[in-house]
Design an enzyme around this catalytic site. Structure first.
Site, PDB file in Angstrom:
ATOM      1  N   ASP A   1       0.776  -1.360   0.045  1.00  0.00           N
ATOM      2  CA  ASP A   1      -0.167  -0.063   0.029  1.00  0.00           C
ATOM      3  C   ASP A   1       1.049   1.251   0.038  1.00  0.00           C
ATOM      4  O   ASP A   1       1.549   1.531   0.863  1.00  0.00           O
ATOM      5  CB  ASP A   1      -0.939  -0.109   1.371  1.00  0.00           C
ATOM      6  CG  ASP A   1      -2.110   0.726   1.201  1.00  0.00           C
ATOM      7  OD1 ASP A   1      -2.475   1.198   0.001  1.00  0.00           O
ATOM      8  OD2 ASP A   1      -2.663   1.108   2.121  1.00  0.00           O
TER       9      ASP A   1
ATOM     10  N   LYS B   1      -1.035  -0.628  -4.494  1.00  0.00           N
ATOM     11  CA  LYS B   1      -2.413  -0.064  -4.281  1.00  0.00           C
ATOM     12  C   LYS B   1      -2.115   1.555  -3.949  1.00  0.00           C
ATOM     13  O   LYS B   1      -1.234   1.809  -3.030  1.00  0.00           O
ATOM     14  CB  LYS B   1      -3.232  -0.609  -3.185  1.00  0.00           C
ATOM     15  CG  LYS B   1      -4.649   0.455  -2.938  1.00  0.00           C
ATOM     16  CD  LYS B   1      -5.460  -0.411  -1.787  1.00  0.00           C
ATOM     17  CE  LYS B   1      -5.268  -0.128  -0.641  1.00  0.00           C
ATOM     18  NZ  LYS B   1      -5.343   1.245  -0.304  1.00  0.00           N
TER      19      LYS B   1
ATOM     20  N   GLU C   1      -4.522   5.556  -3.275  1.00  0.00           N
ATOM     21  CA  GLU C   1      -5.797   6.121  -3.295  1.00  0.00           C
ATOM     22  C   GLU C   1      -5.957   7.080  -4.205  1.00  0.00           C
ATOM     23  O   GLU C   1      -4.897   8.125  -4.619  1.00  0.00           O
ATOM     24  CB  GLU C   1      -5.850   6.725  -1.849  1.00  0.00           C
ATOM     25  CG  GLU C   1      -5.735   5.512  -0.633  1.00  0.00           C
ATOM     26  CD  GLU C   1      -5.672   6.042   0.676  1.00  0.00           C
ATOM     27  OE1 GLU C   1      -6.283   7.216   0.984  1.00  0.00           O
ATOM     28  OE2 GLU C   1      -5.383   5.281   1.727  1.00  0.00           O
TER      29      GLU C   1
ATOM     30  N   GLU D   1     -14.151   1.241  -0.642  1.00  0.00           N
ATOM     31  CA  GLU D   1     -14.176   1.313   0.689  1.00  0.00           C
ATOM     32  C   GLU D   1     -15.476   2.282   1.053  1.00  0.00           C
ATOM     33  O   GLU D   1     -15.566   3.362   0.606  1.00  0.00           O
ATOM     34  CB  GLU D   1     -13.028   1.638   1.487  1.00  0.00           C
ATOM     35  CG  GLU D   1     -12.988   1.901   2.873  1.00  0.00           C
ATOM     36  CD  GLU D   1     -11.774   1.981   3.650  1.00  0.00           C
ATOM     37  OE1 GLU D   1     -10.835   2.206   2.721  1.00  0.00           O
ATOM     38  OE2 GLU D   1     -11.639   2.352   4.741  1.00  0.00           O
TER      39      GLU D   1
HETATM   40  O1  KIV Z   1      -4.130   0.653   4.675  1.00  0.00           O
HETATM   41  C1  KIV Z   1      -5.150   0.022   4.671  1.00  0.00           C
HETATM   42  O2  KIV Z   1      -5.122  -1.061   5.342  1.00  0.00           O
HETATM   43  C2  KIV Z   1      -6.042   0.200   3.563  1.00  0.00           C
HETATM   44  C3  KIV Z   1      -7.411  -0.195   3.839  1.00  0.00           C
HETATM   45  C4  KIV Z   1      -8.383   0.536   4.562  1.00  0.00           C
HETATM   46  C5  KIV Z   1      -8.269  -0.346   2.498  1.00  0.00           C
HETATM   47  O3  KIV Z   1      -5.792   1.176   2.659  1.00  0.00           O
END
Ligand code: KIV
Length: 289
Positions: free
Chosen positions: A92, A122, A124, A191
């Protein structure tokens, strides 16, 4: 850990995920930040792991995800990879690791792949992040978008609340999903959007897997935050999370037992420590005079 032999599963790949979608089999996805939990998740047959920047909250005790750094993320992603060598692992991208420029985004996405052995990243945001998704995908790195409640923008969103409840805001999310898919995202996480909005986006997706976190049953699969599902996050439990087992309670009771047994001198018992032979002990006493 038990003495049981770990089950070795086949490494899950991107085509396997699309095959699951084609077969109508929901994809399972959980957050995870450490080696022992990754081991258990792989043994349980979880398809994908997200090493989320939520680790800033769940593991490091910050009030938001913003303090997570690239070095934190790489350290934890590599630990998760060691615990789950055959699971599809997503790194992330933390706050400000991709927002400043396409080049910054590609370089940091590359760190997840090269230094931590991730399978995808991933990030945002919607149309405003399309150039970053496109650059990362063009660099050969599978990219996932994240829409709806995006925790890195929690201040701008006015808190952790459902997104896209009215038609105009819902339309914006539909448009953003389209922009991310066109930019090359192979997957989008929705989400905390209404279930019908998630269904609509899932039905419209052409070559993009739609995952739901608190957005109902209609996506191609589900994501949950591990700490929420096992009672391990003390500050709050979101409505979207189901507690599948109260590990927090089990651990707390165990800790209280330890305190009680040490205090009452019932721990350690004979089987918990090591002794010395009499002749060695006597020799030691001689040596000490
Ligand atoms: O950091 C994380 O766990 C996320 C989730 C909230 C989707 O991005």
């Amino acid at each position: 850990m038990t003495d049981q032999k770990p089950e070795v599963k086949k490494k899950l790949t991107l085509p396997d995920l699309f095959k699951k979608v084609a077969d109508g089999t929901p994809i399972t996805w959980l957050t995870c930040y450490d080696y022992p939990t990754a081991y258990l998740q792989e043994q349980a047959g979880i398809d994908m792991i997200l090493v989320g920047d939520s680790l800033a909250m769940t593991m490091l005790g910050f009030e938001s995800t913003l303090p997570a750094t690239m070095d934190d993320m790489i350290r934890h992603s590599a630990a998760v990879r060691r615990g789950a060598p055959n699971t599809f692992i997503i790194g992330d991208m933390p706050y400000m690791s991709y927002q400043p420029s396409v080049e910054t985004a590609i370089r940091n996405a590359g760190r997840f792949m090269a230094e931590a052995g991730c399978d995808a990243i991933k990030l945002e945001g919607g149309v405003e992040m399309a150039d970053k998704i496109s650059g990362i995908a063009a660099a050969g790195i599978p990219a996932i978008g994240h829409l709806g409640l995006t925790p890195q923008s929690v201040s701008a969103l006015g808190g952790y609340k459902v997104q896209g409840k009215n038609a105009a805001l819902a339309k914006k999310i539909v448009d953003n999903a389209k922009a991310l898919e066109e930019a090359g995202a192979f997957m989008i996480l929705l989400e905390m959007v209404p279930d019908r909005l998630c269904k609509l986006i899932t039905e419209r997706a052409k070559n993009c897997i739609i995952m739901s976190l608190g957005s109902g049953p209609h996506g191609h699969g589900q994501l949950l935050i591990y700490h929420d599902m096992f009672g391990l996050y003390p500050r709050f439990k979101p409505k979207m999370a189901k507690v599948f087992g109260n590990a927090g309670e089990v651990i707390l009771n165990g800790l209280k037992g330890y305190v009680a047994e040490v205090t009452t001198k019932t721990f350690p018992a004979r089987e918990n420590y090591f002794t010395m032979k009499d002749d060695e002990y006597n020799e030691l006493m001689d040596l000490l005079g």
